[in-house]
Design an enzyme around this catalytic site. Structure first.
Site, PDB file in Angstrom:
ATOM      1  N   GLU A 136     -17.666  12.252   1.495  1.00  0.00           N
ATOM      2  CA  GLU A 136     -17.460  12.196   0.043  1.00  0.00           C
ATOM      3  C   GLU A 136     -18.440  11.214  -0.613  1.00  0.00           C
ATOM      4  O   GLU A 136     -18.998  11.497  -1.672  1.00  0.00           O
ATOM      5  CB  GLU A 136     -16.003  11.812  -0.241  1.00  0.00           C
ATOM      6  CG  GLU A 136     -15.077  12.950   0.163  1.00  0.00           C
ATOM      7  CD  GLU A 136     -13.592  12.700  -0.088  1.00  0.00           C
ATOM      8  OE1 GLU A 136     -12.851  13.682  -0.191  1.00  0.00           O
ATOM      9  OE2 GLU A 136     -13.176  11.537  -0.156  1.00  0.00           O
TER      10      GLU A 136
ATOM     11  N   ALA B  76      -2.867   8.558   4.310  1.00  0.00           N
ATOM     12  CA  ALA B  76      -1.844   8.153   3.350  1.00  0.00           C
ATOM     13  C   ALA B  76      -0.499   8.881   3.551  1.00  0.00           C
ATOM     14  O   ALA B  76       0.551   8.228   3.476  1.00  0.00           O
ATOM     15  CB  ALA B  76      -2.381   8.364   1.938  1.00  0.00           C
TER      16      ALA B  76
ATOM     17  N   GLY C 106       0.864  -1.190   0.000  1.00  0.00           N
ATOM     18  CA  GLY C 106       0.000   0.000   0.000  1.00  0.00           C
ATOM     19  C   GLY C 106       0.897   1.235   0.000  1.00  0.00           C
ATOM     20  O   GLY C 106       2.057   1.172  -0.422  1.00  0.00           O
TER      21      GLY C 106
HETATM   22  C1  FAD Z   1     -12.452   4.937   1.410  1.00  0.00           C
HETATM   23  C2  FAD Z   1     -11.159   5.510   1.937  1.00  0.00           C
HETATM   24  C3  FAD Z   1     -10.876   6.848   1.722  1.00  0.00           C
HETATM   25  C4  FAD Z   1      -9.683   7.394   2.206  1.00  0.00           C
HETATM   26  N1  FAD Z   1      -9.416   8.715   1.945  1.00  0.00           N
HETATM   27  C5  FAD Z   1      -8.228   9.229   2.339  1.00  0.00           C
HETATM   28  C6  FAD Z   1      -7.889  10.569   2.005  1.00  0.00           C
HETATM   29  O1  FAD Z   1      -8.683  11.291   1.372  1.00  0.00           O
HETATM   30  N2  FAD Z   1      -6.673  11.040   2.391  1.00  0.00           N
HETATM   31  C7  FAD Z   1      -5.785  10.255   3.090  1.00  0.00           C
HETATM   32  O2  FAD Z   1      -4.674  10.706   3.377  1.00  0.00           O
HETATM   33  N3  FAD Z   1      -6.083   8.989   3.430  1.00  0.00           N
HETATM   34  C8  FAD Z   1      -7.275   8.456   3.072  1.00  0.00           C
HETATM   35  N4  FAD Z   1      -7.590   7.166   3.401  1.00  0.00           N
HETATM   36  C9  FAD Z   1      -6.669   6.401   4.269  1.00  0.00           C
HETATM   37  C10 FAD Z   1      -5.473   5.879   3.490  1.00  0.00           C
HETATM   38  O3  FAD Z   1      -5.907   5.209   2.332  1.00  0.00           O
HETATM   39  C11 FAD Z   1      -4.677   4.968   4.405  1.00  0.00           C
HETATM   40  O4  FAD Z   1      -4.228   5.725   5.500  1.00  0.00           O
HETATM   41  C12 FAD Z   1      -3.480   4.380   3.665  1.00  0.00           C
HETATM   42  O5  FAD Z   1      -3.910   3.542   2.625  1.00  0.00           O
HETATM   43  C13 FAD Z   1      -2.594   3.594   4.637  1.00  0.00           C
HETATM   44  O6  FAD Z   1      -1.511   3.060   3.935  1.00  0.00           O
HETATM   45  P1  FAD Z   1      -0.868   1.680   4.392  1.00  0.00           P
HETATM   46  O7  FAD Z   1       0.317   1.470   3.517  1.00  0.00           O
HETATM   47  O8  FAD Z   1      -0.673   1.674   5.850  1.00  0.00           O
HETATM   48  O9  FAD Z   1      -1.972   0.579   4.101  1.00  0.00           O
HETATM   49  P2  FAD Z   1      -2.784   0.212   2.714  1.00  0.00           P
HETATM   50  O10 FAD Z   1      -2.578   1.298   1.746  1.00  0.00           O
HETATM   51  O11 FAD Z   1      -4.106  -0.127   3.196  1.00  0.00           O
HETATM   52  O12 FAD Z   1      -1.962  -1.059   2.234  1.00  0.00           O
HETATM   53  C14 FAD Z   1      -1.953  -2.263   2.944  1.00  0.00           C
HETATM   54  C15 FAD Z   1      -1.609  -3.386   1.973  1.00  0.00           C
HETATM   55  O13 FAD Z   1      -1.335  -4.562   2.715  1.00  0.00           O
HETATM   56  C16 FAD Z   1      -1.877  -5.670   2.044  1.00  0.00           C
HETATM   57  N5  FAD Z   1      -2.067  -6.733   3.038  1.00  0.00           N
HETATM   58  C17 FAD Z   1      -2.802  -6.671   4.173  1.00  0.00           C
HETATM   59  N6  FAD Z   1      -2.694  -7.833   4.854  1.00  0.00           N
HETATM   60  C18 FAD Z   1      -1.888  -8.631   4.124  1.00  0.00           C
HETATM   61  C19 FAD Z   1      -1.404  -9.966   4.308  1.00  0.00           C
HETATM   62  N7  FAD Z   1      -1.735 -10.690   5.379  1.00  0.00           N
HETATM   63  N8  FAD Z   1      -0.592 -10.491   3.376  1.00  0.00           N
HETATM   64  C20 FAD Z   1      -0.252  -9.771   2.274  1.00  0.00           C
HETATM   65  N9  FAD Z   1      -0.680  -8.512   2.051  1.00  0.00           N
HETATM   66  C21 FAD Z   1      -1.474  -7.953   2.971  1.00  0.00           C
HETATM   67  C22 FAD Z   1      -3.169  -5.138   1.449  1.00  0.00           C
HETATM   68  O14 FAD Z   1      -3.594  -5.926   0.363  1.00  0.00           O
HETATM   69  C23 FAD Z   1      -2.758  -3.711   1.036  1.00  0.00           C
HETATM   70  O15 FAD Z   1      -2.294  -3.675  -0.296  1.00  0.00           O
HETATM   71  C24 FAD Z   1      -8.773   6.583   2.932  1.00  0.00           C
HETATM   72  C25 FAD Z   1      -9.061   5.233   3.145  1.00  0.00           C
HETATM   73  C26 FAD Z   1     -10.253   4.701   2.655  1.00  0.00           C
HETATM   74  C27 FAD Z   1     -10.544   3.240   2.878  1.00  0.00           C
END
Ligand code: FAD
Length: 424
Positions: free
Chosen positions: A175, A320, A17
């Site tokens: 949104e 994000a 992610g």
């Molecule tokens: C609908 C929505 C709207 C949002 N709007 C905003 C916004 O406007 N602005 C903002 O800043 N943030 C927003 N966010 C929040 C933002 O998307 C998250 O904070 C961000 O994605 C976090 O990044 P991350 O890398 O921690 O996790 P993610 O981006 O969620 O990535 C996690 C990854 O881990 C993988 N994964 C999980 N478990 C496993 C496993 N056991 N084995 C292998 N792979 C695995 C998943 O498939 C995923 O690809 C929003 C979130 C949502 C759901």
């Protein structure tokens, strides 16, 4: 796979992610081997998920194949697999099918999932929005509800089908609610013969006193005014107490509606239990100032799965930019270790502000030195999201669709594929 007995450090990153991708990219020039694992083959730009759910964009517009993102970075191997366990003692992870993989350094970047806070029965009757599969189901439900209403002769059934209940008044709920009203009021208005799509009701419930908690009060008030003008029925300061197939109970009153969309909460994916880590809010892994798990300098946790409290005592939000900046920081720490150099200073979050769309051509922007509302904020929101989207192709596609939506009220992704998921 790169040889585990080779001299180079083997870095295993779980989750591609925002955080995991940034960590892998940041190791571009480091003399390490990176294995990036995700259970999906694509990186997902979650902030635009609601546009896929409301037929404004197609799934492919906001997702990019992870493999192609690293085609030119030779020290990264991408694995499509699901991690199920970690053995910190032997420094191995367990993949689906009991296959194991050794690491020298592990980066947990597994993000969060929708949470109904223990109400498993509520989850059965409402749809969350966290993945492309969720967005697809939500879009089919949304479009299916209009289709089912068009072929119904029962006014009560039509009213129930055309009532959309959104629970959670953070930026996702705001949104989504605005976009459903926009769809009903502008895009669909000439497409049906027996129903008037404009009469579709959108009810937005928020337990806190205002929408958009975390935004300044003036911007939250603006958002409420804009959504109300668009026809969203706001219920702030009201806790949802029950959810079932016929609607929700909130503040003691029953609100009937067949379509319930849940944007009220998330919980960390269960990586904390893999390593027996101490947990913070919603199952997040408590980490130190260098994003390592206390007592384990070979395991980092970043982004939504981690709970990072800065030196001033502020818990960083699950957004994000936090995940991206932590990913870049962790890459610097690992690269320094690989060189035998001193570790960088503690992680410091650079908060560049928050943006949210509040209905048609309107947004709020809370930036460090300026607060903006309306069209100017909307243009800024659009530019920022275009820049942040992964890949030139997606940027061009999304730009073209936004311009077309703005000029002609068109939404190009109104396909229903497979069985209709319209409510009964
Ligand atoms: C609908 C929505 C709207 C949002 N709007 C905003 C916004 O406007 N602005 C903002 O800043 N943030 C927003 N966010 C929040 C933002 O998307 C998250 O904070 C961000 O994605 C976090 O990044 P991350 O890398 O921690 O996790 P993610 O981006 O969620 O990535 C996690 C990854 O881990 C993988 N994964 C999980 N478990 C496993 C496993 N056991 N084995 C292998 N792979 C695995 C998943 O498939 C995923 O690809 C929003 C979130 C949502 C759901």
């Amino acid at each position: 796979l790169p040889d585990a007995s080779a001299k180079r450090l083997r870095i295993v990153i779980v989750g591609a992610g925002f955080g995991g991708i940034q960590a892998a990219k940041g190791l571009h020039h480091a003399a390490v081997d990176v294995i990036l694992i995700d259970r999906n083959n694509h990186f997902l730009f979650q902030p635009l998920l609601y546009q896929v759910a409301t037929a404004a964009l197609a799934p492919t517009d906001i997702a990019s194949p992870i493999r192609s993102m690293f085609a030119k970075q030779r020290n990264v191997t991408v694995l499509l697999d699901e991690v199920e366990a970690v053995d910190p003692a032997s420094r191995t992870i367990q993949l689906h099918g009991a296959r194991t993989l050794a690491y020298d350094i592990l980066v947990l970047a597994t993000g969060a999932r929708a949470s109904w806070f223990g109400h498993t029965d509520w989850a059965e009757h409402s749809l969350g929005l966290k993945s492309l599969a969720d967005a697809d189901v939500l879009r089919q439900r949304l479009l299916g509800a209009f289709e089912a209403a068009e072929s119904s002769c029962d006014p009560a059934a039509i009213a129930s089908l055309l009532t959309f209940i959104v629970v959670g008044g953070g930026s996702s709920g705001v949104e989504l609610a605005g976009s459903i009203r926009d769809l009903a009021r502008y895009t669909l208005k000439r497409d049906f013969r027996n129903i008037d799509p404009e009469k579709a009701r959108v009810l937005l419930f928020e337990g806190g006193p205002n929408l958009l908690a975390g935004f300044p009060d003036r911007l939250a008030a603006y958002a409420e005014k804009r959504l109300a003008a668009l026809g969203v029925e706001l219920h702030t300061g009201v806790q949802v107490e029950h959810v079932d197939a016929d609607g929700v109970v909130a503040g003691g009153a029953h609100f009937p509606g067949k379509n319930i969309f849940w944007c009220a909460g998330v919980a960390a994916n269960p990586a904390a239990s893999w390593i027996g880590a101490e947990t913070g809010k919603h199952g997040t892994i408590l980490v130190g100032q260098d994003c390592t798990v206390p007592g384990r300098d070979d395991i980092f946790a970043i982004g939504d799965v981690a709970s990072f409290t800065d030196v001033e005592g502020h818990l960083l939000p699950g957004v994000a930019p936090v995940a991206k900046q932590q990913g870049a920081y962790v890459a610097r720490v690992i690269a320094a270790r690989a060189r035998g150099a001193a570790a960088p200073q503690a992680f410091k979050y650079n908060d560049q502000g928050s943006l949210a769309i509040v209905g048609r051509s309107s947004a709020v922007a809370s930036l460090p030195h300026v607060k903006l509302t309306g069209f100017v904020a909307w243009v800024m929101w659009s530019c920022v999201h275009l820049v942040l989207l992964a890949g030139l192709r997606n940027r061009i596609l999304v730009y073209v669709q936004w311009v077309s939506a703005w000029l002609f009220n068109a939404r190009g992704a109104r396909l229903m594929i497979g069985n209709s998921t319209s409510p009964k």
